[in-house]
Write a protein that holds these residues in place. Sequence first.
Motif, PDB file in Angstrom:
ATOM      1  N   PRO A   1     -13.299   2.797  -1.754  1.00  0.00           N
ATOM      2  CA  PRO A   1     -12.641   2.301  -3.340  1.00  0.00           C
ATOM      3  C   PRO A   1     -12.835   3.256  -4.236  1.00  0.00           C
ATOM      4  CG  PRO A   1     -14.701   1.214  -2.598  1.00  0.00           C
ATOM      5  CD  PRO A   1     -14.339   2.088  -1.529  1.00  0.00           C
ATOM      6  N   ASP A   2     -12.149   3.154  -5.533  1.00  0.00           N
ATOM      7  CA  ASP A   2     -12.388   3.903  -6.657  1.00  0.00           C
ATOM      8  C   ASP A   2     -13.834   3.665  -7.005  1.00  0.00           C
ATOM      9  OD1 ASP A   2     -12.521   5.035  -8.892  1.00  0.00           O
ATOM     10  OD2 ASP A   2     -10.765   3.823  -9.838  1.00  0.00           O
ATOM     11  N   MET A   3     -14.684   4.379  -7.028  1.00  0.00           N
ATOM     12  CA  MET A   3     -16.194   4.166  -7.468  1.00  0.00           C
ATOM     13  C   MET A   3     -16.441   3.714  -8.826  1.00  0.00           C
ATOM     14  SD  MET A   3     -19.560   6.277  -6.390  1.00  0.00           S
ATOM     15  CE  MET A   3     -19.355   7.303  -8.096  1.00  0.00           C
ATOM     16  N   GLY A   4     -15.454   4.240  -9.676  1.00  0.00           N
ATOM     17  CA  GLY A   4     -15.467   3.981 -11.011  1.00  0.00           C
ATOM     18  C   GLY A   4     -14.775   2.686 -11.636  1.00  0.00           C
ATOM     19  N   ALA A   5     -13.896   2.087 -10.429  1.00  0.00           N
ATOM     20  CA  ALA A   5     -12.995   1.125 -10.820  1.00  0.00           C
ATOM     21  C   ALA A   5     -12.243   1.650 -12.125  1.00  0.00           C
ATOM     22  CB  ALA A   5     -13.940  -0.371 -10.640  1.00  0.00           C
ATOM     23  N   VAL A   6     -11.835   2.435 -12.371  1.00  0.00           N
ATOM     24  CA  VAL A   6     -11.032   2.911 -13.519  1.00  0.00           C
ATOM     25  C   VAL A   6      -9.953   2.008 -13.907  1.00  0.00           C
ATOM     26  CG1 VAL A   6      -9.711   4.994 -14.553  1.00  0.00           C
ATOM     27  CG2 VAL A   6     -11.909   5.299 -13.277  1.00  0.00           C
ATOM     28  N   GLU A   7      -8.925   1.603 -12.989  1.00  0.00           N
ATOM     29  CA  GLU A   7      -8.126   0.705 -13.488  1.00  0.00           C
ATOM     30  C   GLU A   7      -8.472  -0.696 -13.558  1.00  0.00           C
ATOM     31  OE1 GLU A   7      -3.743  -1.036 -11.387  1.00  0.00           O
ATOM     32  OE2 GLU A   7      -4.832   0.433 -10.293  1.00  0.00           O
ATOM     33  N   LEU A   8      -9.387  -1.248 -12.669  1.00  0.00           N
ATOM     34  CA  LEU A   8      -9.687  -2.359 -13.195  1.00  0.00           C
ATOM     35  C   LEU A   8     -10.532  -2.485 -14.568  1.00  0.00           C
ATOM     36  CD1 LEU A   8     -10.414  -5.482 -12.389  1.00  0.00           C
ATOM     37  CD2 LEU A   8     -12.333  -4.878 -11.187  1.00  0.00           C
TER      38      LEU A   8
ATOM     39  N   LEU B   1     -10.505  -4.265  -2.120  1.00  0.00           N
ATOM     40  CA  LEU B   1     -10.000  -5.574  -2.004  1.00  0.00           C
ATOM     41  C   LEU B   1     -10.257  -6.344  -3.210  1.00  0.00           C
ATOM     42  CD1 LEU B   1     -10.820  -6.526   1.607  1.00  0.00           C
ATOM     43  CD2 LEU B   1      -8.365  -5.864   0.644  1.00  0.00           C
ATOM     44  N   ALA B   2     -11.517  -6.157  -3.609  1.00  0.00           N
ATOM     45  CA  ALA B   2     -11.902  -6.946  -4.884  1.00  0.00           C
ATOM     46  C   ALA B   2     -11.356  -6.366  -6.310  1.00  0.00           C
ATOM     47  CB  ALA B   2     -13.457  -6.768  -4.950  1.00  0.00           C
ATOM     48  N   GLN B   3     -11.312  -5.153  -6.332  1.00  0.00           N
ATOM     49  CA  GLN B   3     -10.731  -4.685  -7.571  1.00  0.00           C
ATOM     50  C   GLN B   3      -9.272  -4.939  -7.347  1.00  0.00           C
ATOM     51  OE1 GLN B   3     -11.479  -0.502  -8.170  1.00  0.00           O
ATOM     52  NE2 GLN B   3     -13.441  -0.528  -6.746  1.00  0.00           N
ATOM     53  N   ALA B   4      -8.563  -4.836  -6.556  1.00  0.00           N
ATOM     54  CA  ALA B   4      -7.064  -5.431  -6.371  1.00  0.00           C
ATOM     55  C   ALA B   4      -7.131  -6.792  -6.696  1.00  0.00           C
ATOM     56  CB  ALA B   4      -6.577  -5.190  -5.259  1.00  0.00           C
ATOM     57  N   ALA B   5      -7.739  -7.664  -6.258  1.00  0.00           N
ATOM     58  CA  ALA B   5      -7.589  -9.179  -6.487  1.00  0.00           C
ATOM     59  C   ALA B   5      -8.062  -9.731  -7.745  1.00  0.00           C
ATOM     60  CB  ALA B   5      -8.609  -9.853  -5.500  1.00  0.00           C
ATOM     61  N   ALA B   6      -9.060  -8.802  -8.474  1.00  0.00           N
ATOM     62  CA  ALA B   6      -9.372  -9.067  -9.685  1.00  0.00           C
ATOM     63  C   ALA B   6      -8.266  -8.826 -10.771  1.00  0.00           C
ATOM     64  CB  ALA B   6     -10.632  -8.386 -10.125  1.00  0.00           C
ATOM     65  N   ALA B   7      -7.764  -7.638 -10.584  1.00  0.00           N
ATOM     66  CA  ALA B   7      -6.550  -7.185 -11.437  1.00  0.00           C
ATOM     67  C   ALA B   7      -5.547  -8.223 -11.396  1.00  0.00           C
ATOM     68  CB  ALA B   7      -6.159  -5.817 -11.008  1.00  0.00           C
ATOM     69  N   ALA B   8      -5.071  -8.679 -10.103  1.00  0.00           N
ATOM     70  CA  ALA B   8      -4.051  -9.549  -9.890  1.00  0.00           C
ATOM     71  C   ALA B   8      -4.491 -10.911 -10.479  1.00  0.00           C
ATOM     72  CB  ALA B   8      -3.696  -9.654  -8.243  1.00  0.00           C
TER      73      ALA B   8
END
Length: 356
Positions: A63-70, A258-265
Amino acid sequence: MARPLEEPGEVRGRPGIEDLPVYVQGKSAPDAVKLSSNENPYPPLGPVLDVVREEAARINRYPDMGAVELRGRIAAHHGVRADEIAVGTGSVEVAQQLVNASAGPGDEVVFAWRSFEAYPILVRIAGATPVMVPLAPDERHDLDAMAAAITPRTRLVLICTPNNPTGAVVRTEEFERFLAAVPRDVLVVVDEAYVHFDRDPDSIDGVDLFRRHPNVAVLHTFSKAYGLAGLRVGYAIAPERIATNLRRVAVPFGVSGLAQAAAAASLDAESALAERVDLVVSERARVLAAVRDRGWRPVESSGNFVWLRTGARTDAVGEALRGGGVLVRAFSGEGLRITIGTPEMNERLLAALPSA
């Protein structure tokens, strides 16, 4: 000639680790109603599941380690900067980041007790000393006593509101008075894991406090109202220097794609999620009224749970509920924390609950 084998010795570990309390997960059992963990009783929303399924095709990649998008999405949601956001595997791991980045051996961390069970564990793991200030008789934070407990060794204060497990809130006027007594070099963390369920108009607003005070940080999670407990994602809103330090001590790649995508959604699905939160809040009021009709005197709760101060009867009442097929969180000798479930789950609870 081969060297004779020596008697195996015991591997030495870090002193004190074996004395740490173990965090206890809410119990579950087949065919039982599980009200022992503060989970959302409803399944994830369809659009969130669709995003998770799509992201699952990419789990061969880090995953994106920095969670930039989220982080950007969370920042826009709260009207803050992305550099003021740090993420982790649930708000408990972000709390650990805060402790690790703030306190070590010789330092102290102040928090109310009873409050979130993980706090003393996280503090001791960091090598710091937990300072546990008893709750007031009304199950709320005793902020005057907490202010008095601050010493030159205090590095961090943790404020859980609504408080887990009592459900009581900290109110704005008392918190502002408390904050005025806290030295500016002490970080005050407002843990708002249950903020979506709070309907008290006098409750503090952590994000507003963060904007107005340089030594305030806020913890939020996607585990409760958003229903993503199994994916583990939470975040802190903190001054940029502190948020940067949190990212330094975080586990690399800890928050999955998965977590990052679900959180953004989930942020896109706020209105639908709000309807489910309203269902929980409505059921909370019904359960509290029914519990009081049975002679119990719980304080008003602003979380997705209610707290019964059962004292010496705690184990007996917990076993009676278990016998009725209902599992709750028992703190022996103190009380029971009962998560609010669906109406059907709550009916089973009320059918099994003994009178006071």
